[in-house]
Design an enzyme around this catalytic site. Structure first.
Site, PDB file in Angstrom:
ATOM      1  N   GLN A  92       5.887  52.927 -47.567  1.00 24.95           N
ATOM      2  CA  GLN A  92       4.162  52.680 -48.187  1.00 24.95           C
ATOM      3  C   GLN A  92       3.970  53.149 -49.612  1.00 24.95           C
ATOM      4  OE1 GLN A  92       5.383  54.148 -45.238  1.00 24.95           O
ATOM      5  NE2 GLN A  92       3.817  53.346 -43.572  1.00 24.95           N
ATOM      6  N   LYS A  93       3.521  52.539 -50.279  1.00 24.91           N
ATOM      7  CA  LYS A  93       3.567  52.605 -51.781  1.00 24.91           C
ATOM      8  C   LYS A  93       3.403  54.022 -52.168  1.00 24.91           C
ATOM      9  CE  LYS A  93       1.487  50.452 -55.924  1.00 24.91           C
ATOM     10  NZ  LYS A  93       0.595  49.491 -56.254  1.00 24.91           N
TER      11      LYS A  93
END
Length: 320
Positions: free
Chosen positions: A70-71
């Site tokens: 995930q970013k």
């Protein structure tokens, strides 16, 4: 520590690898790990932190660090870079919208000093989905041909859902990287064969000669010398024929050395230089010339040294 103790330690260590698996979220990293281990893949939740899975693959023990993509947590990837033998970058071949983001994140990883010696396996995942890009198309998007020539890499198309391509990728990655202690063992035992990259097959033979097979034409060598470059930003690379050696000492200073006749030079992990040949005097003279190269500013503990001397110094400290 005696030589036999060192050999036993190497033999235990060479069968174990630390693999870092990263990629954007929803690329299929966890599914790949479960599939290769023969576990159920019907229900999988997003990895919010990391998973560690130890897999006995053929005769090797793979410690796979599956890190969430995930970013918001990508900035924490750097916490897992230490002592990585190989890393796997997983691409969702059907997610065309995020391929630019995928390329950006991979480029950042390739700049990491702690990953410079790790072999790179790229899984072009989800090949079973209609409209997915082929491995060749993924390679163009990621601009893999522009990668540092000293990097050992391979891209493999796969499907984590069906399992297609996974064994091919892990077979390539399955042979441990050559480390300095293993190099010393090869030297001491007079065993033949070095490894072109982590995916090449071992060609050890019981003989007094030493045969290099891989990036250059086959040549016999009875004498060889190994050196280790110590220091941040200090790297070595050799042209394909083994006739030129480039030493990057610091971040801006680079030295070019012409290899003499009857000698070839190879590099492992960007900081281990192997000089081989059939003329003992020339091999050792060239190794000495490499060792004499000094960085612009000499820092304590930095420079170029013979690997056997490094081992002896460590043994001396322990014996005290």
């Amino acid at each position: 520590m005696g030589l036999l103790s060192i050999i036993r330690k190497i033999k235990r260590k060479e069968k174990e690898m630390r693999i870092l698996m990263v990629g954007l979220d929803n690329s299929g990293k966890t599914t790949i790990v479960l599939k290769i281990n023969g576990e159920d893949t019907s229900v999988i939740s997003p990895t919010l932190g990391f998973n560690i899975k130890t897999i006995n693959y053929q005769k090797y023990v793979l410690n796979i660090w599956d890190v969430g993509g995930q970013k918001t947590i990508r900035s924490y990837w750097r916490n897992y870079f230490e002592q990585t033998d190989g890393f796997i970058w997983v691409v969702d071949s059907s997610d065309l919208r995020r391929l630019d983001d995928c390329k950006h994140e991979l480029d950042n990883l390739l700049k990491e000093e702690r990953l410079s010696g790790a072999s790179l396996l790229i899984f072009a995942n989800k090949q079973d989905i209609q409209g997915a890009l082929s491995p060749e198309e993924i390679a163009k998007v990621l601009n893999l041909d522009a990668m540092d020539k000293t990097r050992h890499w391979r891209i493999v198309g796969c499907s984590a859902y069906t399992g297609d391509g996974l064994l091919e990728g892990f077979d390539w990655l399955g042979i441990p990287c050559l480390n300095s202690l293993l190099v010393l063992l090869v030297w001491v035992q007079g065993v033949v064969g070095l490894i072109e990259h982590c995916g090449a097959k071992k060609i050890f033979k019981k003989t007094n000669n030493f045969q290099v097979i891989g990036i250059c034409p086959i040549m016999e060598a009875k004498f060889f010398r190994f050196l280790k470059i110590v220091g941040v930003g200090f790297k070595a690379r050799a042209e394909a024929e083994g006739r030129l050696l480039y030493l990057k000492l610091g971040y801006s200073h680079e030295v070019e050395l012409t290899v003499p006749q009857a000698v070839r030079v190879f590099c492992f992990k960007n900081n281990v230089v192997c000089c081989t040949g059939i003329d003992k005097e020339r091999v050792h003279q060239f190794a000495a010339a490499v060792r004499c190269c000094k960085p612009p500013e000499v820092y304590k503990g930095k420079g170029i040294m013979y690997i056997d001397e490094v081992i002896k110094k460590k043994e001396g400290k322990r014996s005290k």
